[in-house]
Design an enzyme around this catalytic site. Structure first.
Site, PDB file in Angstrom:
ATOM      1  N   ILE A  89     -24.635 -13.975   9.904  1.00 45.14           N
ATOM      2  CA  ILE A  89     -23.231 -13.591  10.143  1.00 45.14           C
ATOM      3  C   ILE A  89     -22.850 -12.498   9.148  1.00 45.14           C
ATOM      4  CG2 ILE A  89     -20.829 -14.365  10.289  1.00 45.14           C
ATOM      5  CD1 ILE A  89     -21.807 -17.199  10.742  1.00 45.14           C
ATOM      6  N   THR A  90     -22.487 -11.331   9.649  1.00 50.28           N
ATOM      7  CA  THR A  90     -22.047 -10.271   8.734  1.00 50.28           C
ATOM      8  C   THR A  90     -20.595 -10.531   8.333  1.00 50.28           C
ATOM      9  OG1 THR A  90     -21.200  -8.742  10.441  1.00 50.28           O
ATOM     10  CG2 THR A  90     -23.561  -8.619   9.947  1.00 50.28           C
ATOM     11  N   GLY A  91     -20.275 -10.135   7.108  1.00 47.47           N
ATOM     12  CA  GLY A  91     -18.888 -10.295   6.635  1.00 47.47           C
ATOM     13  C   GLY A  91     -18.471 -11.754   6.593  1.00 47.47           C
ATOM     14  N   ALA A  92     -19.350 -12.603   6.058  1.00 45.34           N
ATOM     15  CA  ALA A  92     -19.046 -14.043   6.032  1.00 45.34           C
ATOM     16  C   ALA A  92     -18.357 -14.453   4.736  1.00 45.34           C
ATOM     17  CB  ALA A  92     -20.329 -14.835   6.247  1.00 45.34           C
ATOM     18  N   SER A  94     -15.210 -13.890   4.005  1.00 46.92           N
ATOM     19  CA  SER A  94     -13.788 -14.235   4.174  1.00 46.92           C
ATOM     20  C   SER A  94     -13.444 -14.364   5.654  1.00 46.92           C
ATOM     21  CB  SER A  94     -12.881 -13.182   3.513  1.00 46.92           C
ATOM     22  OG  SER A  94     -12.852 -11.997   4.266  1.00 46.92           O
ATOM     23  N   GLY A  95     -12.215 -14.799   5.900  1.00 50.01           N
ATOM     24  CA  GLY A  95     -11.650 -14.813   7.245  1.00 50.01           C
ATOM     25  C   GLY A  95     -12.501 -15.501   8.304  1.00 50.01           C
ATOM     26  N   TYR A 272      -9.772   2.057  13.859  1.00 47.44           N
ATOM     27  CA  TYR A 272     -10.191   0.643  13.955  1.00 47.44           C
ATOM     28  C   TYR A 272     -10.256   0.214  15.420  1.00 47.44           C
ATOM     29  CZ  TYR A 272      -9.806  -4.461  13.951  1.00 47.44           C
ATOM     30  OH  TYR A 272     -10.005  -5.799  14.212  1.00 47.44           O
TER      31      TYR A 272
END
Ligand code: NDP
Ligand code: PMR
Length: 397
Positions: A89-92, A94-95, A272
Site C-alpha cells: 500500500i503506497t502512502g500508508a 496516514s489517512g 490534483y
C-alpha cells in the site's frame, strides 16, 4: 482556492433540496446539475516472489474448499490453509492508506508492506494505530522520484515477499499553491506523484503480480468523485479536464511547456483532479491490456469524503475547519478514516469484489456498487494516449 473555502460558508447555511448548477463557485452558484440525478451516480455514497520464491509469509485457515493456488495442506491435520496475502500500500503513513493497512493487518490474513516516503512517520503511525508488528513491514518509497520507485521495486524483490495485491493510494493535493512545484524528474508534483510515480510502480510490479500464486491478484488505483464531472462534486471549479494532453506530452515541466496536462495555466486543485482522472483511466487501460491474459483484477474506487485526512494539510485553515462539518451535515458524503479503510480493504480482499475494470463506490448503507465514471474518465482513446505518453515520460518506451 480561498474563494472556494469561503464558498462553503453560505452553502452551509442554506440547503436547497434540488440544486441546479450553472456557473462557477466564484458567484457561489451551484447550478446546471440536478442533485437528484447525482444521487443515482457517484453521489451514492453520500447524498446519494514469484511462485518459485520462498514464501516468507505465514499461513491461515482457508474458508473455501476450492483447490486453488496459494493453498497448502497441513501434513498434520490435512486441513486446507491459505497463506497470508501480501499487499503493498503506497502512502500508508496516514489517512486512507493507514486505515486500510490497519484493517488488513488486524485480520491476521494479510502482511502489509507500507510503502512510504517518511519511514519514521510510518513507524509511529503503525504503532499508534496498534497494528500487530508481525503483520507489517515499512519500505521506503518516494513517488516523486522515478529513481526511488525503481529502487523500491528492487528492494521489494530482494525482500522475497510475493506480491498479491498492489494499492496505489498515495497522493498530494496543492490547492493553494500559486506556482507549481516539481518532482525530482521535473514533472508538476501532483500529476508527477499521484499519476506518473504510480504508473511506473504499477507497470514494473505487474510482473510480480503475474507471478503470484494467490487465488485473487489485484491492482487497485484510488480514484475520486472530484475527477468525475458527471457528479456535483466534480462540477466544483476548477473542473478536471485533460484536454488534448499537450502539456503532458511536453513533460509538464513548466519551462518548455505548461505544468498542466491540458497545457493551461497552473492550478493546483485542477492538477490534483486531473491526476485522479489519469488514475481512473490507467486502471481501465490496465484492464483492457492485461486482465484476460493475467487474470489480475484491476479496480478503482471513491471511498467517500474522508474530510479529516492529511490531504487537506495545505488548504487554508478556514477550509480545514468547515470542510468536515460541511461534508457531514450538508452533503452527507463524509466518511471516517476507519470506515474508508474498511471500504478499501474490501476492494483488496473481499471475494465478491473480483470483477475487473470497475470503479467502486458505496451507498448510504455502506454497500458497495459499481459506479459510472464521467465521459472523460472513461474515454478509451484518452486512456490509450495517457498510457502511451506516460510510458515515454517514465522511461518505459
Ligand atoms: P493523506 O494525506 O492522509 O495520505 C496521503 C498519503 O500519501 C500519505 O501517507 C503521504 O505521505 C503519501 N504521500 C504523499 N506524497 C508521497 C510521495 N511522494 N511518496 C510516497 N508517499 C507519498 O490523504 P488521504 O488519505 O485522504 O488520501 C489517500 C488517497 O485517497 C489519495 O489517493 C486521495 O486522492 C484519495 N481520496 C481521498 C479523499 C478524501 O476525502 N480524503 C476522497 C477521495 C479520494 P506522508 O504521510 O509522508 O505525507
Ligand atoms: Mg466537495 C455533493 C456532494 C459533494 C461531495 C460528495 C464532495 C466531495 N463535495 C461535494 C460538494 C461540494 N464540494 C460543493 C457543493 C462545494 C461548493 C461549496 C464543494 C466544495 C469543495 C472544495 C472547495 N469540495 C472540495 C473542495 C476541496 O478542496 C476538495 C477537493 O476538491 O479536493 C480535491 C473537495 C472535495 N469534495 C468532495 C471530496 C471527496 C473532496 C476531496 C477529496 C478528493 O476528491 O480527493
Amino acid at each position: 482556492m480561498a474563494l472556494q473555502a469561503v464558498a462553503l460558508v453560505p452553502f452551509a447555511f442554506s440547503i436547497p433540496k434540488e440544486v441546479k448548477v450553472s456557473a462557477t463557485l466564484k458567484d457561489s452558484s451551484l447550478f446546471g446539475i440536478s442533485l437528484s440525478d447525482h444521487v443515482k451516480s457517484d453521489f451514492g455514497s453520500s447524498l446519494k516472489i514469484k511462485s518459485q520464491r520462498k514464501l516468507s509469509l505465514g499461513a491461515v485457515r482457508a474458508e473455501t474448499m476450492v483447490a486453488s493456488p496459494g493453498v497448502t495442506y497441513s501434513p498434520v491435520t490435512g486441513k486446507k490453509t491459505l497463506r497470508k496475502g501480501c499487499v503493498v500500500i503506497t502512502g500508508a503513513s496516514s489517512g486512507l492508506g493507514l486505515a486500510t493497512a490497519k484493517a488488513l493487518a488486524e485480520t491476521g490474513k494479510w502482511h502489509v508492506i507500507m510503502a512510504c516516503r517518511d519511514f519514521l512517520k510510518a513507524e509511529r503511525a503503525a504503532k499508534s494505530a496498534g497494528m500487530p508488528k508481525e503483520n507489517y513491514t515499512i519500505m521506503h518509497l518516494d513517488l516523486a522520484s522515478l529513481n526511488s520507485v525503481r529502487q523500491f521495486v528492487d528492494n521489494f524483490r530482494r525482500s522475497g515477499n510475493p506480491l498479491d495485491v498492489l494499492v496505489c493510494n498515495a497522493a498530494v493535493y496543492q490547492p493553494t499553491a500559486k506556482e507549481p512545484s516539481f518532482t525530482a524528474d521535473g514533472f508538476e508534483i501532483s500529476v508527477g506523484t499521484n499519476h506518473l510515480g504510480h504508473f511506473l510502480l504499477s507497470r514494473l510490479l505487474l510482473e510480480d503480480l503475474k507471478q503470484s500464486d494467490y487465488p485473487s491478484k489485484r491492482l487497485i488505483i484510488v480514484g475520486s468523485i472530484t475527477g468525475n464531472t458527471n457528479t456535483l462534486a466534480g462540477n466544483v471549479p476548477p473542473k478536471a479536464n485533460l484536454g488534448d494532453l499537450r502539456g503532458l506530452a511536453r513533460g509538464l515541466d513548466g519551462l518548455n511547456s505548461s505544468a498542466m496536462i491540458d497545457g493551461g495555466d497552473f492550478d493546483g486543485a485542477k492538477a490534483y483532479k486531473d491526476s485522479k482522472v489519469c488514475n481512473m483511466l490507467t486502471m481501465q487501460e490496465f484492464h483492457r491490456r492485461y486482465h484476460e491474459e493475467t487474470g489480475i483484477t484491476f479496480a478503482s474506487l471513491y471511498p467517500g469524503c474522508i474530510a479529516t485526512t492529511g490531504l487537506f494539510r495545505e488548504h487554508i485553515p478556514l477550509f480545514r475547519l468547515l470542510f468536515p462539518p460541511f461534508q457531514k451535515f450538508i452533503t452527507k458524503g463524509f466518511v471516517s478514516e476507519t470506515e474508508s479503510g474498511k471500504r478499501l480493504a474490501q476492494v483488496v480482499s473481499d471475494p465478491s469484489l473480483t470483477k475487473s475494470g470497475v470503479y467502486w463506490s458505496w451507498n448510504k448503507n455502506s454497500s458497495s456498487f459499481e459506479n459510472q465514471l464521467s465521459e472523460e474518465a472513461s474515454d478509451v482513446e484518452k486512456a490509450r494516449k495517457v498510457w502511451e505518453v506516460s510510458e515515454k515520460l517514465v522511461g518505459l518506451a
